[in-house]
Design a protein around this motif. Structure first.
Motif, PDB file in Angstrom:
ATOM      1  N   GLU A  45       0.832  -1.197   0.000  1.00  0.00           N
ATOM      2  CA  GLU A  45       0.000   0.000   0.000  1.00  0.00           C
ATOM      3  C   GLU A  45       0.869   1.250   0.000  1.00  0.00           C
ATOM      4  N   LEU A  46       0.313   2.299  -0.571  1.00  0.00           N
ATOM      5  CA  LEU A  46       1.012   3.570  -0.564  1.00  0.00           C
ATOM      6  C   LEU A  46       0.939   4.183   0.826  1.00  0.00           C
ATOM      7  N   TYR A  58      -0.947  11.599   1.434  1.00  0.00           N
ATOM      8  CA  TYR A  58      -0.718  10.581   2.452  1.00  0.00           C
ATOM      9  C   TYR A  58      -1.891   9.616   2.525  1.00  0.00           C
ATOM     10  N   ALA A  59      -1.591   8.383   2.900  1.00  0.00           N
ATOM     11  CA  ALA A  59      -2.657   7.451   3.234  1.00  0.00           C
ATOM     12  C   ALA A  59      -3.338   7.949   4.497  1.00  0.00           C
ATOM     13  N   ASP A  60      -4.644   7.731   4.592  1.00  0.00           N
ATOM     14  CA  ASP A  60      -5.395   8.223   5.755  1.00  0.00           C
ATOM     15  C   ASP A  60      -4.825   7.680   7.062  1.00  0.00           C
ATOM     16  N   SER A  61      -4.312   6.475   7.013  1.00  0.00           N
ATOM     17  CA  SER A  61      -3.842   5.820   8.236  1.00  0.00           C
ATOM     18  C   SER A  61      -2.594   6.479   8.828  1.00  0.00           C
ATOM     19  N   VAL A  62      -1.893   7.303   8.045  1.00  0.00           N
ATOM     20  CA  VAL A  62      -0.647   7.899   8.546  1.00  0.00           C
ATOM     21  C   VAL A  62      -0.710   9.423   8.612  1.00  0.00           C
ATOM     22  N   LYS A  63      -1.803  10.010   8.165  1.00  0.00           N
ATOM     23  CA  LYS A  63      -1.919  11.468   8.182  1.00  0.00           C
ATOM     24  C   LYS A  63      -1.761  12.004   9.597  1.00  0.00           C
ATOM     25  N   GLY A  64      -0.950  13.034   9.715  1.00  0.00           N
ATOM     26  CA  GLY A  64      -0.695  13.644  11.011  1.00  0.00           C
ATOM     27  C   GLY A  64       0.426  12.974  11.788  1.00  0.00           C
ATOM     28  N   ARG A  65       0.874  11.814  11.331  1.00  0.00           N
ATOM     29  CA  ARG A  65       1.950  11.101  12.033  1.00  0.00           C
ATOM     30  C   ARG A  65       3.213  11.002  11.180  1.00  0.00           C
ATOM     31  N   SER A  80       9.574  10.678   7.704  1.00  0.00           N
ATOM     32  CA  SER A  80       9.627  10.798   9.161  1.00  0.00           C
ATOM     33  C   SER A  80       8.364  10.193   9.730  1.00  0.00           C
ATOM     34  N   MET A  81       8.539   9.249  10.631  1.00  0.00           N
ATOM     35  CA  MET A  81       7.398   8.519  11.186  1.00  0.00           C
ATOM     36  C   MET A  81       7.354   8.732  12.700  1.00  0.00           C
ATOM     37  N   GLU A  87       0.564  -1.603  14.104  1.00  0.00           N
ATOM     38  CA  GLU A  87       0.039  -1.807  12.746  1.00  0.00           C
ATOM     39  C   GLU A  87       0.874  -1.131  11.675  1.00  0.00           C
ATOM     40  N   ASP A  88       1.859  -0.361  12.065  1.00  0.00           N
ATOM     41  CA  ASP A  88       2.793   0.222  11.108  1.00  0.00           C
ATOM     42  C   ASP A  88       3.929  -0.745  10.770  1.00  0.00           C
TER      43      ASP A  88
END
Length: 121
Positions: A45-46, A58-65, A80-81, A87-88
């Motif tokens: 997945e992107l 960004y994928a919704d699952s990582v937005k803001g992070r 940067s994560m 789940e990451d």
């Protein structure tokens, strides 16, 4: 033309990591680039994409992070994560293509090898 990803590792929940992808080949300086991930048993997945001009998605699952950035002079793209969650956990890949849309749609032409990210709970 090569893409070399690095920076993966083991981190606890809530921790941070910074992945980096170095590209060889001068034409890749102006290509769109993306970060992707693939967890065991799941489809690739992107995660994030960045155009040659710096537009990001960004994928919704990582937005803001997660934050994707690029340095065209160094021919690198970083991810940067922060606030990492179990789940990451996945193998993370970088890719590049002339087309930002193709990067976003996982149709990028050039791919690097993966770097493993493991988030422990």
């Amino acid at each position: 033309v090569q893409l070399q990803a690095s920076g993966g590792g083991l981190v606890q929940t809530g921790g941070s990591l910074r992945l980096s992808c170095a590209a060889s080949g001068s034409m890749l300086r102006i290509y769109a680039k993306g970060w992707y991930r693939q967890a065991p048993g799941k489809q690739r997945e992107l995660v994030a994409a960045i155009s040659s001009g710096g537009t990001t998605n960004y994928a919704d699952s990582v937005k803001g992070r997660f934050t994707v950035s690029r340095d065209n002079t160094k021919n690198t793209v970083d991810l940067s994560m922060n606030s990492l969650q179990p789940e990451d956990t996945a193998d993370y890949y970088c890719a590049a293509d002339r087309s930002f849309e193709d990067v976003w749609r996982l149709r990028a032409h050039y791919w690097g090898q993966g770097t493993q990210v493991t988030v422990s709970s």
